[in-house]
Design a protein around this motif. Structure first.
Motif, PDB file in Angstrom:
ATOM      1  N   THR A 101       0.946  -1.532   0.316  1.00 57.20           N
ATOM      2  CA  THR A 101      -0.012  -0.307   0.129  1.00 57.20           C
ATOM      3  C   THR A 101       0.462   1.457  -0.365  1.00 57.20           C
ATOM      4  OG1 THR A 101      -0.231   0.396   2.373  1.00 57.20           O
ATOM      5  CG2 THR A 101      -1.874  -1.024   0.940  1.00 57.20           C
ATOM      6  N   ALA A 102       0.193   2.255  -0.327  1.00 56.96           N
ATOM      7  CA  ALA A 102       0.685   3.225  -0.691  1.00 56.96           C
ATOM      8  C   ALA A 102       0.025   4.609   0.209  1.00 56.96           C
ATOM      9  CB  ALA A 102       1.766   4.130  -1.529  1.00 56.96           C
ATOM     10  N   SER A 103       0.198   5.732   0.481  1.00 53.54           N
ATOM     11  CA  SER A 103      -1.180   6.876   1.198  1.00 53.54           C
ATOM     12  C   SER A 103      -1.147   7.788   0.449  1.00 53.54           C
ATOM     13  CB  SER A 103      -0.513   7.360   2.777  1.00 53.54           C
ATOM     14  OG  SER A 103       0.402   7.837   2.037  1.00 53.54           O
ATOM     15  N   ASP A 104      -0.120   8.125  -0.698  1.00 56.36           N
ATOM     16  CA  ASP A 104      -0.211   8.898  -1.561  1.00 56.36           C
ATOM     17  C   ASP A 104       0.789   8.635  -2.720  1.00 56.36           C
ATOM     18  OD1 ASP A 104       2.357  10.401  -1.793  1.00 56.36           O
ATOM     19  OD2 ASP A 104       2.017  11.265   0.503  1.00 56.36           O
ATOM     20  N   GLY A 105       0.083   9.683  -4.582  1.00 56.81           N
ATOM     21  CA  GLY A 105       0.979   9.190  -5.054  1.00 56.81           C
ATOM     22  C   GLY A 105       2.186   9.150  -5.158  1.00 56.81           C
ATOM     23  N   LEU A 106       3.609   9.709  -4.539  1.00 56.93           N
ATOM     24  CA  LEU A 106       4.574  10.242  -4.022  1.00 56.93           C
ATOM     25  C   LEU A 106       5.310   8.632  -4.069  1.00 56.93           C
ATOM     26  CD1 LEU A 106       5.832  13.864  -3.984  1.00 56.93           C
ATOM     27  CD2 LEU A 106       6.112  12.223  -5.421  1.00 56.93           C
ATOM     28  N   GLU A 107       4.649   8.877  -2.316  1.00 54.82           N
ATOM     29  CA  GLU A 107       5.330   6.840  -1.846  1.00 54.82           C
ATOM     30  C   GLU A 107       4.878   6.232  -2.631  1.00 54.82           C
ATOM     31  OE1 GLU A 107       4.231   4.578   2.124  1.00 54.82           O
ATOM     32  OE2 GLU A 107       3.008   6.357   1.658  1.00 54.82           O
ATOM     33  N   ALA A 108       3.714   6.042  -3.736  1.00 52.97           N
ATOM     34  CA  ALA A 108       3.390   4.475  -4.228  1.00 52.97           C
ATOM     35  C   ALA A 108       4.657   5.096  -5.245  1.00 52.97           C
ATOM     36  CB  ALA A 108       1.953   5.040  -5.249  1.00 52.97           C
ATOM     37  N   ALA A 109       5.243   6.117  -6.508  1.00 54.75           N
ATOM     38  CA  ALA A 109       6.330   5.915  -6.861  1.00 54.75           C
ATOM     39  C   ALA A 109       7.389   5.769  -6.361  1.00 54.75           C
ATOM     40  CB  ALA A 109       5.678   7.948  -7.354  1.00 54.75           C
ATOM     41  N   ASP A 110       7.812   5.795  -5.600  1.00 55.69           N
ATOM     42  CA  ASP A 110       8.301   5.500  -4.747  1.00 55.69           C
ATOM     43  C   ASP A 110       8.848   3.876  -4.636  1.00 55.69           C
ATOM     44  OD1 ASP A 110      10.935   5.470  -3.435  1.00 55.69           O
ATOM     45  OD2 ASP A 110      10.322   5.207  -2.051  1.00 55.69           O
ATOM     46  N   ARG A 111       7.667   3.355  -4.185  1.00 58.30           N
ATOM     47  CA  ARG A 111       7.462   1.659  -4.115  1.00 58.30           C
ATOM     48  C   ARG A 111       7.192   0.958  -5.748  1.00 58.30           C
ATOM     49  NH1 ARG A 111       3.752   1.250   1.090  1.00 58.30           N
ATOM     50  NH2 ARG A 111       4.883   2.167   1.708  1.00 58.30           N
ATOM     51  N   ILE A 112       6.981   1.517  -6.394  1.00 59.42           N
ATOM     52  CA  ILE A 112       6.250   0.977  -8.088  1.00 59.42           C
ATOM     53  C   ILE A 112       8.046   0.725  -7.970  1.00 59.42           C
ATOM     54  CG2 ILE A 112       6.339   1.698 -10.583  1.00 59.42           C
ATOM     55  CD1 ILE A 112       3.784   3.781  -9.016  1.00 59.42           C
ATOM     56  N   LEU A 113       8.744   1.589  -8.018  1.00 57.46           N
ATOM     57  CA  LEU A 113      10.386   1.680  -8.078  1.00 57.46           C
ATOM     58  C   LEU A 113      10.984  -0.125  -7.618  1.00 57.46           C
ATOM     59  CD1 LEU A 113      12.311   4.678  -8.304  1.00 57.46           C
ATOM     60  CD2 LEU A 113      11.086   3.360 -10.536  1.00 57.46           C
ATOM     61  N   LYS A 114      10.303  -0.267  -6.364  1.00 58.32           N
ATOM     62  CA  LYS A 114      11.355  -1.541  -5.876  1.00 58.32           C
ATOM     63  C   LYS A 114      10.394  -2.888  -6.533  1.00 58.32           C
ATOM     64  CE  LYS A 114      13.040   1.266  -2.475  1.00 58.32           C
ATOM     65  NZ  LYS A 114      12.651   2.215  -1.516  1.00 58.32           N
ATOM     66  N   PHE A 115       8.961  -2.289  -6.423  1.00 64.08           N
ATOM     67  CA  PHE A 115       8.017  -3.703  -6.421  1.00 64.08           C
ATOM     68  C   PHE A 115       7.510  -4.594  -7.252  1.00 64.08           C
ATOM     69  CE2 PHE A 115       3.225  -4.684  -5.123  1.00 64.08           C
ATOM     70  CZ  PHE A 115       3.230  -5.839  -4.338  1.00 64.08           C
ATOM     71  N   ALA A 116       7.696  -3.158  -8.069  1.00 64.89           N
ATOM     72  CA  ALA A 116       7.246  -3.629  -9.578  1.00 64.89           C
ATOM     73  C   ALA A 116       5.840  -3.963 -10.126  1.00 64.89           C
ATOM     74  CB  ALA A 116       7.936  -4.664 -10.964  1.00 64.89           C
ATOM     75  N   PRO A 117       4.736  -3.622  -9.178  1.00 66.90           N
ATOM     76  CA  PRO A 117       3.289  -4.073  -9.157  1.00 66.90           C
ATOM     77  C   PRO A 117       2.673  -4.683 -10.677  1.00 66.90           C
ATOM     78  CG  PRO A 117       2.636  -1.551  -8.782  1.00 66.90           C
ATOM     79  CD  PRO A 117       4.261  -2.088  -8.992  1.00 66.90           C
ATOM     80  N   HIS A 118       1.893  -5.829 -10.956  1.00 69.54           N
ATOM     81  CA  HIS A 118       1.519  -6.236 -12.444  1.00 69.54           C
ATOM     82  C   HIS A 118      -0.197  -5.470 -11.919  1.00 69.54           C
ATOM     83  CE1 HIS A 118       3.593  -9.522 -10.873  1.00 69.54           C
ATOM     84  NE2 HIS A 118       3.915  -9.784 -11.980  1.00 69.54           N
ATOM     85  N   VAL A 119      -1.110  -4.731 -11.162  1.00 65.03           N
ATOM     86  CA  VAL A 119      -1.982  -4.175 -10.181  1.00 65.03           C
ATOM     87  C   VAL A 119      -1.482  -3.722  -9.719  1.00 65.03           C
ATOM     88  CG1 VAL A 119      -4.973  -4.326 -10.490  1.00 65.03           C
ATOM     89  CG2 VAL A 119      -2.941  -6.578 -11.362  1.00 65.03           C
ATOM     90  N   LEU A 120      -2.573  -2.148 -10.206  1.00 71.95           N
ATOM     91  CA  LEU A 120      -2.703  -1.129  -9.122  1.00 71.95           C
ATOM     92  C   LEU A 120      -3.737  -0.337  -9.198  1.00 71.95           C
ATOM     93  CD1 LEU A 120       0.502  -0.387 -11.958  1.00 71.95           C
ATOM     94  CD2 LEU A 120       0.559   1.127  -9.175  1.00 71.95           C
ATOM     95  N   PHE A 121      -4.411  -0.372  -7.828  1.00 66.01           N
ATOM     96  CA  PHE A 121      -5.842   0.298  -7.658  1.00 66.01           C
ATOM     97  C   PHE A 121      -5.209   2.332  -7.140  1.00 66.01           C
ATOM     98  CE2 PHE A 121      -7.504  -4.094  -6.948  1.00 66.01           C
ATOM     99  CZ  PHE A 121      -7.734  -4.172  -7.691  1.00 66.01           C
ATOM    100  N   ILE A 122      -5.030   3.235  -7.865  1.00 63.96           N
ATOM    101  CA  ILE A 122      -5.173   4.204  -7.302  1.00 63.96           C
ATOM    102  C   ILE A 122      -6.442   5.392  -7.431  1.00 63.96           C
ATOM    103  CG2 ILE A 122      -3.840   6.272  -8.455  1.00 63.96           C
ATOM    104  CD1 ILE A 122      -2.310   3.769 -10.356  1.00 63.96           C
ATOM    105  N   ASP A 123      -6.401   6.058  -6.156  1.00 62.21           N
ATOM    106  CA  ASP A 123      -7.695   6.900  -6.553  1.00 62.21           C
ATOM    107  C   ASP A 123      -6.892   8.351  -6.509  1.00 62.21           C
ATOM    108  OD1 ASP A 123      -9.354   8.035  -5.120  1.00 62.21           O
ATOM    109  OD2 ASP A 123      -8.099   9.029  -3.585  1.00 62.21           O
ATOM    110  N   LEU A 124      -8.201   8.478  -7.156  1.00 61.95           N
ATOM    111  CA  LEU A 124      -7.246   9.969  -8.388  1.00 61.95           C
ATOM    112  C   LEU A 124      -7.118  10.860  -7.317  1.00 61.95           C
ATOM    113  CD1 LEU A 124     -10.359  10.356 -11.126  1.00 61.95           C
ATOM    114  CD2 LEU A 124      -7.635   9.869 -11.460  1.00 61.95           C
ATOM    115  N   MET A 125      -8.111  11.580  -6.291  1.00 60.54           N
ATOM    116  CA  MET A 125      -7.564  12.489  -5.860  1.00 60.54           C
ATOM    117  C   MET A 125      -6.532  12.884  -4.173  1.00 60.54           C
ATOM    118  SD  MET A 125      -9.706  14.351  -7.877  1.00 60.54           S
ATOM    119  CE  MET A 125     -10.694  14.461  -8.432  1.00 60.54           C
ATOM    120  N   MET A 126      -5.856  12.779  -4.608  1.00 62.87           N
ATOM    121  CA  MET A 126      -4.477  12.516  -4.068  1.00 62.87           C
ATOM    122  C   MET A 126      -3.989  13.616  -3.362  1.00 62.87           C
ATOM    123  SD  MET A 126      -3.408   8.750  -4.235  1.00 62.87           S
ATOM    124  CE  MET A 126      -2.563   8.787  -5.978  1.00 62.87           C
ATOM    125  N   PRO A 127      -2.742  13.976  -2.386  1.00 61.66           N
ATOM    126  CA  PRO A 127      -1.670  14.781  -2.032  1.00 61.66           C
ATOM    127  C   PRO A 127      -0.951  14.742  -2.891  1.00 61.66           C
ATOM    128  CG  PRO A 127      -2.046  13.968  -0.032  1.00 61.66           C
ATOM    129  CD  PRO A 127      -3.571  13.027  -1.098  1.00 61.66           C
TER     130      PRO A 127
END
Length: 182
Positions: free
Chosen positions: A74-100
């Protein structure tokens, strides 16, 4: 500990190494005393939402799907998710639209621009399913839009489709008369 306790018969070589018989080790595995990793690769899922309740709800649901090997982060916003993506390389992402800090559209663009996630399945989760948002989500490469509130059945269907399309090895293969769980 198994060697010292005598649970696993062994010999010790002159060099100080231990040798055990394969059959005896497999007997411990069959008894459930040795944890064995799943032979199925896991479908990697990243849940991104700035509302902790939404993240927890989706994560808990995903963790209860028993016939698909899943690895959920999980990630609590887009920037945290971008960092996780680099390490985790997910197959599927559930992304909220409105985030800080980085909204869902920006994050989807990042996912499509990163070589390790170009083919990932992006599912936009939003309470703002306007025609403009749906159009913009499709432009940044979203596979589908899931409107809040959503049902457990719709999450289940999306995960199953993704597993089937992206990583079929993550699906449990039942054999007649056998019950298995990874």
């Amino acid at each position: 500990r198994w060697l010292a306790s005598g649970k696993l018969p062994h010999i010790r070589t002159p060099g100080g190494h231990y040798r055990i018989r394969r059959a005896e080790f497999l007997a411990l595995v069959q008894k459930g005393m040795v944890p064995v990793a799943s032979e199925r690769p896991a479908l990697k899922v990243l849940v991104v939402d700035d509302e902790p309740t939404n993240v927890l709800l989706v994560k808990e649901f995903l963790e209860h799907i028993e016939d698909i090997a899943l690895d959920v982060e999980t990630a609590s916003d887009g920037l945290e998710a971008a960092d996780r993506i680099l390490k985790f390389a997910p197959h599927v992402l559930f992304i909220d639209l409105m985030m800080p800090r980085m909204n869902g559209f920006e994050l989807a663009g990042f996912v499509r621009g990163h070589p390790g996630t170009r083919s990932s399945r992006i599912i936009i989760v939003t309470g703002f399913g306007t025609a403009e948002n749906v159009s913009a989500a499709k432009k940044v490469g979203a596979h589908t839009i899931l409107s809040k509130p959503f049902s457990a059945a719709s999450l289940d269907q999306l995960v199953r489709e993704a597993a089937r399309d992206l990583l079929p090895e993550s699906l449990e293969r039942a054999t007649p008369g056998a019950v298995s769980r990874a």
